[in-house]
Every structure is written in C-alpha cells, then in structure tokens.
Design a protein around this motif. Structure first.
Motif, PDB file in Angstrom:
ATOM      1  N   ARG A 199       0.829  -1.210   0.000  1.00  0.00           N
ATOM      2  CA  ARG A 199       0.000   0.000   0.000  1.00  0.00           C
ATOM      3  C   ARG A 199       0.866   1.263   0.000  1.00  0.00           C
ATOM      4  O   ARG A 199       0.524   2.265  -0.634  1.00  0.00           O
ATOM      5  CB  ARG A 199      -0.941   0.003   1.208  1.00  0.00           C
ATOM      6  CG  ARG A 199      -2.061  -1.023   1.127  1.00  0.00           C
ATOM      7  CD  ARG A 199      -3.114  -0.781   2.192  1.00  0.00           C
ATOM      8  NE  ARG A 199      -2.582  -0.938   3.547  1.00  0.00           N
ATOM      9  CZ  ARG A 199      -2.548  -2.088   4.205  1.00  0.00           C
ATOM     10  NH1 ARG A 199      -3.006  -3.197   3.627  1.00  0.00           N
ATOM     11  NH2 ARG A 199      -2.065  -2.150   5.434  1.00  0.00           N
ATOM     12  N   ALA A 200       1.998   1.209   0.712  1.00  0.00           N
ATOM     13  CA  ALA A 200       2.892   2.371   0.757  1.00  0.00           C
ATOM     14  C   ALA A 200       3.489   2.658  -0.617  1.00  0.00           C
ATOM     15  O   ALA A 200       3.604   3.819  -1.028  1.00  0.00           O
ATOM     16  CB  ALA A 200       3.994   2.145   1.781  1.00  0.00           C
ATOM     17  N   VAL A 201       3.876   1.611  -1.336  1.00  0.00           N
ATOM     18  CA  VAL A 201       4.434   1.795  -2.679  1.00  0.00           C
ATOM     19  C   VAL A 201       3.358   2.323  -3.630  1.00  0.00           C
ATOM     20  O   VAL A 201       3.613   3.228  -4.445  1.00  0.00           O
ATOM     21  CB  VAL A 201       5.035   0.475  -3.208  1.00  0.00           C
ATOM     22  CG1 VAL A 201       5.182   0.499  -4.726  1.00  0.00           C
ATOM     23  CG2 VAL A 201       6.391   0.233  -2.571  1.00  0.00           C
ATOM     24  N   GLU A 202       2.159   1.790  -3.532  1.00  0.00           N
ATOM     25  CA  GLU A 202       1.066   2.282  -4.373  1.00  0.00           C
ATOM     26  C   GLU A 202       0.780   3.758  -4.072  1.00  0.00           C
ATOM     27  O   GLU A 202       0.540   4.551  -4.988  1.00  0.00           O
ATOM     28  CB  GLU A 202      -0.185   1.437  -4.138  1.00  0.00           C
ATOM     29  CG  GLU A 202      -0.061   0.024  -4.692  1.00  0.00           C
ATOM     30  CD  GLU A 202      -1.204  -0.886  -4.281  1.00  0.00           C
ATOM     31  OE1 GLU A 202      -1.355  -1.967  -4.890  1.00  0.00           O
ATOM     32  OE2 GLU A 202      -1.950  -0.527  -3.336  1.00  0.00           O
ATOM     33  N   LYS A 203       0.835   4.117  -2.794  1.00  0.00           N
ATOM     34  CA  LYS A 203       0.651   5.523  -2.402  1.00  0.00           C
ATOM     35  C   LYS A 203       1.758   6.396  -2.982  1.00  0.00           C
ATOM     36  O   LYS A 203       1.495   7.496  -3.497  1.00  0.00           O
ATOM     37  CB  LYS A 203       0.639   5.639  -0.874  1.00  0.00           C
ATOM     38  CG  LYS A 203       0.628   7.071  -0.354  1.00  0.00           C
ATOM     39  CD  LYS A 203       0.777   7.105   1.167  1.00  0.00           C
ATOM     40  CE  LYS A 203       0.937   8.528   1.697  1.00  0.00           C
ATOM     41  NZ  LYS A 203       1.152   8.558   3.169  1.00  0.00           N
ATOM     42  N   ASP A 204       2.991   5.921  -2.901  1.00  0.00           N
ATOM     43  CA  ASP A 204       4.136   6.658  -3.425  1.00  0.00           C
ATOM     44  C   ASP A 204       3.940   6.978  -4.902  1.00  0.00           C
ATOM     45  O   ASP A 204       4.103   8.126  -5.339  1.00  0.00           O
ATOM     46  CB  ASP A 204       5.398   5.818  -3.211  1.00  0.00           C
ATOM     47  CG  ASP A 204       6.664   6.495  -3.694  1.00  0.00           C
ATOM     48  OD1 ASP A 204       6.743   7.738  -3.595  1.00  0.00           O
ATOM     49  OD2 ASP A 204       7.571   5.792  -4.166  1.00  0.00           O
ATOM     50  N   ILE A 205       3.583   5.968  -5.681  1.00  0.00           N
ATOM     51  CA  ILE A 205       3.408   6.143  -7.124  1.00  0.00           C
ATOM     52  C   ILE A 205       2.209   7.040  -7.421  1.00  0.00           C
ATOM     53  O   ILE A 205       2.266   7.924  -8.281  1.00  0.00           O
ATOM     54  CB  ILE A 205       3.243   4.774  -7.809  1.00  0.00           C
ATOM     55  CG1 ILE A 205       4.516   3.934  -7.629  1.00  0.00           C
ATOM     56  CG2 ILE A 205       2.921   4.936  -9.292  1.00  0.00           C
ATOM     57  CD1 ILE A 205       4.345   2.477  -7.996  1.00  0.00           C
ATOM     58  N   PHE A 206       1.120   6.829  -6.688  1.00  0.00           N
ATOM     59  CA  PHE A 206      -0.102   7.596  -6.937  1.00  0.00           C
ATOM     60  C   PHE A 206       0.088   9.076  -6.615  1.00  0.00           C
ATOM     61  O   PHE A 206      -0.293   9.948  -7.401  1.00  0.00           O
ATOM     62  CB  PHE A 206      -1.253   7.028  -6.105  1.00  0.00           C
ATOM     63  CG  PHE A 206      -2.550   7.768  -6.286  1.00  0.00           C
ATOM     64  CD1 PHE A 206      -3.349   7.518  -7.386  1.00  0.00           C
ATOM     65  CD2 PHE A 206      -2.959   8.725  -5.361  1.00  0.00           C
ATOM     66  CE1 PHE A 206      -4.545   8.213  -7.575  1.00  0.00           C
ATOM     67  CE2 PHE A 206      -4.146   9.433  -5.546  1.00  0.00           C
ATOM     68  CZ  PHE A 206      -4.942   9.172  -6.653  1.00  0.00           C
ATOM     69  N   VAL A 207       0.680   9.375  -5.465  1.00  0.00           N
ATOM     70  CA  VAL A 207       0.841  10.774  -5.051  1.00  0.00           C
ATOM     71  C   VAL A 207       1.745  11.519  -6.034  1.00  0.00           C
ATOM     72  O   VAL A 207       1.412  12.622  -6.495  1.00  0.00           O
ATOM     73  CB  VAL A 207       1.408  10.858  -3.619  1.00  0.00           C
ATOM     74  CG1 VAL A 207       1.847  12.283  -3.291  1.00  0.00           C
ATOM     75  CG2 VAL A 207       0.368  10.379  -2.612  1.00  0.00           C
TER      76      VAL A 207
END
Length: 224
Positions: A199-207
């Motif tokens: 979830r943290a990696v997905e957040k990183d890419i999304f933000v």
C-alpha cells in the motif's frame, strides 16, 4: 586522416547501459532532442557507440526517431500516462509485497539509510540526488522479491516514466510529501506487514503521479 577505431562490444554495452540509466532517472526532459555529439562528449566516448545506443533505446520505445532530427525523448499524453501509472502501481505493488516478505534485517537497514538520504536531498532541493536514491531504494526492495521477470517488466515501465519524473521538482508542494510513503513503508516493514508495504508503494506512485498529471495537463493546454 586516420579512421577512428571501431568501438568494442563492451564499450557499446556500457554506453547503452549508462544512457538507459540516464533516461530512467529523468536526466533528459520530455521532448528533448538528443544530439549524438553532445551526448558523446558528456560520456567521454566516440559517436559510434552513442548512435548505436540511442537507436537501441528507440527500438525499446524509450526514445523516438524524429525525421531529419535524430532521436528525442517522447512526450506522454494523459491517457498514456494514466495507463503507465496503473501498470506501475500493479507491478511495483506486487514486487514490494513479495520483497518485503523476503527482505532481511540488513536490507531493512539499507532501505532506512536510503530514506534518510532522500530526506536530505529533498531538503537541499537536489532533484538528481533524490531520484538516484529513490531508484536505489525501489531497486533494492523489488529485487528482494526474487523474480527477475517481474523486475524486468518494472524496469521497462521506468524507462517510460523517467523523463517526466524530473518535473516533480517544478512543483514546490511535491517536495513536502514525496518521502512520506517511504517512511510509511519502513513502518510497515518494522511490523512485518507486507500488505502495508504494498500500500505504501502504491501511495508513493499515486501521489507523485497526481503532481505529474497536472504538469502533463498544463503542457497539453499550452500546446493548443
């Protein structure tokens, strides 16, 4: 006039590897024309291995051939960027979750050091330093997944995403939040929460992607 010696296979491969890495970390801007002589001078090599490397990158879709103008860095349309963003979240999220489950204590410590390095480069406004540390961070985590095929797919996506990544630093608000997801990731690793790492990696890419979407939209509007 003596003929310049033909480049060796090793020199050709090294030139290609360096240029590929430069594209991946955003050293070149979208729309930028790459002049063989200029690139050769920057690398300290002859023009032949540079020409071969640029054509190889064009064949991979990392660069585009421009009639009568050599090669250039492609510009992504908004639909292309959104597709790229979704694929990155899907594949990098998978690699992150697998990597988190296999990472040892030394690996976690190394990621923490890279996170600190990213924080320092952001504080100094050092875009090149941040992108280099960011790449090292994600490479280490994803390679821990133990799937060369998965990493190869991700690496191909990075080639397409690299040129626009530098534009993150054209938006002052981005620097304030770019390292947040990495800190969340380290907390999830400390809990041995592999899904939390994903979830943290997905957040990183999304933000980061939202800031870049705005840049693409603004660029498209200005081109009309």
């Amino acid at each position: 006039m003596p003929t310049a010696p033909a480049p060796t296979t090793t020199q050709q491969d090294d030139t290609y590897a360096t240029l590929r890495q430069w594209v991946t970390v955003g050293r070149f801007q979208p729309g930028e024309r790459l002049k063989i002589r200029t690139v050769a001078a920057a690398l300290g090599v002859g023009e032949m291995p540079v020409r071969a490397a640029l054509q190889r990158l064009a064949a991979e879709g990392a660069l585009v051939n421009v009639p009568n103008a050599g090669v250039a860095v492609p510009r992504l349309s908004l639909p292309e960027f959104d597709d790229l963003l979704q694929m990155r979240m899907l594949l990098e999220g998978e690699a992150a979750e697998r990597g988190a489950a296999r990472l040892d204590a030394a690996g976690v410590k190394a990621l923490a050091a890279l996170c600190q390095r990213m924080a320092k480069t952001l504080a100094k406004g050092d875009a090149e330093g941040y992108l280099a540390a960011n790449e090292d961070f994600h490479v280490m985590l994803y390679k821990a997944a133990g799937s060369p095929m998965l990493f190869e797919l991700i690496d191909t996506l990075w080639l397409k995403a690299g040129p626009i990544s530098n534009q993150l630093f054209d938006t002052p608000e981005a620097s304030a939040v770019l390292n947040d997801a990495h800190e969340d990731l380290l907390k999830a690793l400390a809990r041995r929460d592999s899904a939390g790492v994903r979830r943290a990696v997905e957040k990183d890419i999304f933000v980061a992607g939202q800031f870049l979407r705005q840049r693409i939209k603004a660029s498209s509007a200005n081109a009309r």
